[in-house]
Design a protein around this motif. Sequence first.
Motif, PDB file in Angstrom:
ATOM      1  N   GLY A  26       0.814  -1.208   0.000  1.00 18.99           N
ATOM      2  CA  GLY A  26       0.000   0.000   0.000  1.00 18.99           C
ATOM      3  C   GLY A  26       0.847   1.256   0.000  1.00 18.99           C
ATOM      4  N   ALA A  27       1.930   1.250   0.781  1.00 22.60           N
ATOM      5  CA  ALA A  27       2.817   2.413   0.847  1.00 22.60           C
ATOM      6  C   ALA A  27       3.477   2.678  -0.503  1.00 22.60           C
ATOM      7  N   VAL A  28       3.942   1.613  -1.162  1.00 18.97           N
ATOM      8  CA  VAL A  28       4.575   1.786  -2.472  1.00 18.97           C
ATOM      9  C   VAL A  28       3.549   2.286  -3.490  1.00 18.97           C
ATOM     10  N   SER A  29       2.307   1.816  -3.384  1.00 13.24           N
ATOM     11  CA  SER A  29       1.243   2.274  -4.280  1.00 13.24           C
ATOM     12  C   SER A  29       1.022   3.775  -4.124  1.00 13.24           C
ATOM     13  N   VAL A  30       1.025   4.257  -2.870  1.00 11.38           N
ATOM     14  CA  VAL A  30       0.870   5.689  -2.618  1.00 11.38           C
ATOM     15  C   VAL A  30       2.071   6.454  -3.167  1.00 11.38           C
ATOM     16  N   GLY A  31       3.261   5.906  -2.979  1.00 10.29           N
ATOM     17  CA  GLY A  31       4.455   6.551  -3.526  1.00 10.29           C
ATOM     18  C   GLY A  31       4.405   6.639  -5.044  1.00 10.29           C
ATOM     19  N   TRP A  32       3.987   5.571  -5.682  1.00 12.10           N
ATOM     20  CA  TRP A  32       3.834   5.564  -7.144  1.00 12.10           C
ATOM     21  C   TRP A  32       2.834   6.625  -7.578  1.00 12.10           C
ATOM     22  N   SER A  33       1.726   6.712  -6.862  1.00  8.25           N
ATOM     23  CA  SER A  33       0.688   7.689  -7.183  1.00  8.25           C
ATOM     24  C   SER A  33       1.246   9.108  -7.147  1.00  8.25           C
ATOM     25  N   GLY A  34       2.038   9.427  -6.110  1.00  2.00           N
ATOM     26  CA  GLY A  34       2.601  10.769  -5.989  1.00  2.00           C
ATOM     27  C   GLY A  34       3.452  11.146  -7.187  1.00  2.00           C
ATOM     28  N   TYR A  35       4.291  10.209  -7.655  1.00  2.00           N
ATOM     29  CA  TYR A  35       5.150  10.502  -8.791  1.00  2.00           C
ATOM     30  C   TYR A  35       4.362  10.622 -10.086  1.00  2.00           C
ATOM     31  N   VAL A  36       3.415   9.711 -10.289  1.00  3.80           N
ATOM     32  CA  VAL A  36       2.656   9.732 -11.542  1.00  3.80           C
ATOM     33  C   VAL A  36       1.773  10.977 -11.617  1.00  3.80           C
ATOM     34  N   VAL A  37       1.116  11.334 -10.516  1.00  2.00           N
ATOM     35  CA  VAL A  37       0.280  12.535 -10.502  1.00  2.00           C
ATOM     36  C   VAL A  37       1.136  13.776 -10.739  1.00  2.00           C
ATOM     37  N   GLY A  38       2.298  13.853 -10.064  1.00  2.00           N
ATOM     38  CA  GLY A  38       3.199  14.994 -10.278  1.00  2.00           C
ATOM     39  C   GLY A  38       3.680  15.077 -11.714  1.00  2.00           C
ATOM     40  N   LEU A  39       3.989  13.914 -12.313  1.00  2.00           N
ATOM     41  CA  LEU A  39       4.445  13.880 -13.705  1.00  2.00           C
ATOM     42  C   LEU A  39       3.363  14.391 -14.639  1.00  2.00           C
ATOM     43  N   ILE A  40       2.132  13.924 -14.452  1.00  2.66           N
ATOM     44  CA  ILE A  40       1.025  14.342 -15.315  1.00  2.66           C
ATOM     45  C   ILE A  40       0.765  15.841 -15.165  1.00  2.66           C
ATOM     46  N   GLU A  41       0.761  16.316 -13.910  1.00  9.04           N
ATOM     47  CA  GLU A  41       0.479  17.737 -13.678  1.00  9.04           C
ATOM     48  C   GLU A  41       1.535  18.629 -14.309  1.00  9.04           C
ATOM     49  N   ASN A  42       2.811  18.235 -14.205  1.00  8.71           N
ATOM     50  CA  ASN A  42       3.886  19.083 -14.722  1.00  8.71           C
ATOM     51  C   ASN A  42       4.060  18.947 -16.232  1.00  8.71           C
ATOM     52  N   ALA A  43       3.806  17.760 -16.761  1.00  7.96           N
ATOM     53  CA  ALA A  43       3.985  17.554 -18.198  1.00  7.96           C
ATOM     54  C   ALA A  43       2.867  18.203 -19.002  1.00  7.96           C
ATOM     55  N   PHE A  44       1.648  18.161 -18.456  1.00 10.80           N
ATOM     56  CA  PHE A  44       0.502  18.673 -19.206  1.00 10.80           C
ATOM     57  C   PHE A  44      -0.052  19.977 -18.624  1.00 10.80           C
ATOM     58  N   HIS A  45       0.611  20.491 -17.584  1.00 10.00           N
ATOM     59  CA  HIS A  45       0.231  21.768 -16.975  1.00 10.00           C
ATOM     60  C   HIS A  45      -1.242  21.790 -16.566  1.00 10.00           C
ATOM     61  N   ILE A  46      -1.624  20.734 -15.852  1.00 10.92           N
ATOM     62  CA  ILE A  46      -2.982  20.646 -15.324  1.00 10.92           C
ATOM     63  C   ILE A  46      -2.918  20.453 -13.817  1.00 10.92           C
ATOM     64  N   ASP A  47      -4.021  20.673 -13.165  1.00 18.85           N
ATOM     65  CA  ASP A  47      -4.088  20.519 -11.707  1.00 18.85           C
ATOM     66  C   ASP A  47      -5.147  19.483 -11.379  1.00 18.85           C
ATOM     67  N   ILE A  48      -4.705  18.308 -10.922  1.00 16.55           N
ATOM     68  CA  ILE A  48      -5.639  17.239 -10.560  1.00 16.55           C
ATOM     69  C   ILE A  48      -6.123  17.497  -9.138  1.00 16.55           C
ATOM     70  N   PRO A  49      -7.430  17.493  -8.896  1.00 17.36           N
ATOM     71  CA  PRO A  49      -7.949  17.782  -7.552  1.00 17.36           C
ATOM     72  C   PRO A  49      -7.373  16.848  -6.481  1.00 17.36           C
ATOM     73  N   ASP A  50      -6.933  17.434  -5.365  1.00 16.92           N
ATOM     74  CA  ASP A  50      -6.385  16.631  -4.263  1.00 16.92           C
ATOM     75  C   ASP A  50      -7.396  15.617  -3.735  1.00 16.92           C
ATOM     76  N   LEU A  51      -8.670  15.929  -3.847  1.00 15.72           N
ATOM     77  CA  LEU A  51      -9.705  15.022  -3.333  1.00 15.72           C
ATOM     78  C   LEU A  51      -9.602  13.642  -3.955  1.00 15.72           C
ATOM     79  N   LEU A  52      -9.082  13.563  -5.187  1.00 13.76           N
ATOM     80  CA  LEU A  52      -9.050  12.286  -5.907  1.00 13.76           C
ATOM     81  C   LEU A  52      -7.688  11.608  -5.884  1.00 13.76           C
ATOM     82  N   VAL A  53      -6.656  12.297  -5.386  1.00 16.71           N
ATOM     83  CA  VAL A  53      -5.300  11.718  -5.421  1.00 16.71           C
ATOM     84  C   VAL A  53      -4.623  11.726  -4.055  1.00 16.71           C
ATOM     85  N   ARG A  54      -5.371  12.053  -3.003  1.00 12.50           N
ATOM     86  CA  ARG A  54      -4.846  12.009  -1.643  1.00 12.50           C
ATOM     87  C   ARG A  54      -5.899  11.407  -0.718  1.00 12.50           C
TER      88      ARG A  54
END
Length: 506
Positions: free
Chosen positions: A117-145
């Motif tokens: 579960g911890a590694v899954s959360v860590g993976w999520s943080g990197y993938v969400v950050g990558l998507i937000e920075n690569a595509f200049h979008i803001d994913i709501p925290d409600l759905l990724v935290r």
Amino acid sequence: MFGRVKPLDAILATAEKKSLHRSLGPFQLTMLGVGAVIGTGIFVLTAEAAQKAGPGMMISFVIAGFVCAVAALCYAEMASMVPVSGSAYTYSYAVMGELIAWMVGWALILEYAVAAGAVSVGWSGYVVGLIENAFHIDIPDLLVRGPYDGGLINLPAMLIAALVTWLLVIGTKESASVNAVLVAIKVSALTLFIILALPVMKMQNFEPFSPLGFSGIGAAAASIFFAYVGFDAVSTAAEETKNPQRNMPIGLIGSLAICTVFYLLVAAGVIGSVGAQPILDGQGIGMEPGSRELAAQCASIGDQAVVCSKEALAWTLREIGWPQIGNLIGLAAGLALPSVILMMMFGQTRIFFVMSRDGLLPASFSKIHPRYKTPHVITILTGIFVALFAAFFPVGLLANISNSGTLFAFAAVSIAVLVIRRREPGRHRPFRTPAIYLTAPLAFFGCLYLFYKLDPKSQMLFVIWAAIGLVVYYAYSRSRSHVGRGLVEVHEEDDDVPPQSVPPIS
């Protein structure tokens, strides 16, 4: 003294029927360890460590690595003597009896399932950050935290856990070549980070070196311990190792030494480039990381930024002017971390599987899928729990809870190796723990120290989990145990062969 003990000769029956080819040398063992160790711990928990120890987290990496090293040497002797499935659970059953083995197996649920579960959360943080920075979008925290992290549910973490569960059910497993590629990706990403971060270090960022004293360093070591979990994969390869007496310590200590050097250089790069002083409350006590308010503070500190991002290394590179390389680091983590989730969940299901075949868990847990030939029932059940952990809890809390179970299991193995050395000194040992009467106590007390330095919430959750385990054992498992009923499963490969009757062992 120890109650019901499953005879070691019965446990070894399967291994004696099948001789594994000894083909692994010191280099292969070392690379196996490096591949198993490098994961969420260094990619994510750097932020957690910074909040507890500041620059002193470099010492924390050394402390955690040392405890792992002495525990690994104890683990290796037991693995060489009992080269069968079950890990610390099986070792404890053979040496210290059923109750201790049950508690170790119960604790291993925290090591594997919660760690996944911890590694899954860590993976999520990197993938969400990558998507937000690569595509200049803001994913709501409600759905990724999760709720403890200022959101509602971590959907990406939940989805990757579900995907890995599906892969395990259908029987997909990594080949050696795929694993080698993933190891290369992880090592290359860390090397690139070090090359870019070290040249821009500012020595003033290391002062004060230990803002919360040695207590903070110890607390960070207890969290960072998670960064080393996986080294026991080396010890389980004892039966396939050429000259294990020489090559096992090289593989164990070598992989831990390489990872520790990497960790120290990465920590130095983070600290020196952006700073790593913990945010203090009014009394000068470190605040718990994880709230949205803290995240806002981190973003506004500037030159003395506190590393508290969910994608710590990628965030650091963006802060020092390498946004595209930071995105590459995020991509590397996104590609490599699912393999760690798979390994964790695989280990969990196999521990459950062995406990079920021993009669300590329901027989349905060891059912094999008619088409895929995998233990699908327990794999799906494990996947559900991992997905729930990942969806609602932050990585730091999950890592600490996982560490509590791991430390208990390692402490049990350090005792077991002493007991079996005294009880059966003449038994064949392909690998012998060096300086056993120094190494084993160091491992035991090192595990106790790190458990003591965990946060009170994690300690309490472990105590509650252990209490639940005792209730389950006495209410269900004890009366159904094969050993207790005079049955010992020796036909590990054939589920249609009934257990062999032997006299009950008191």
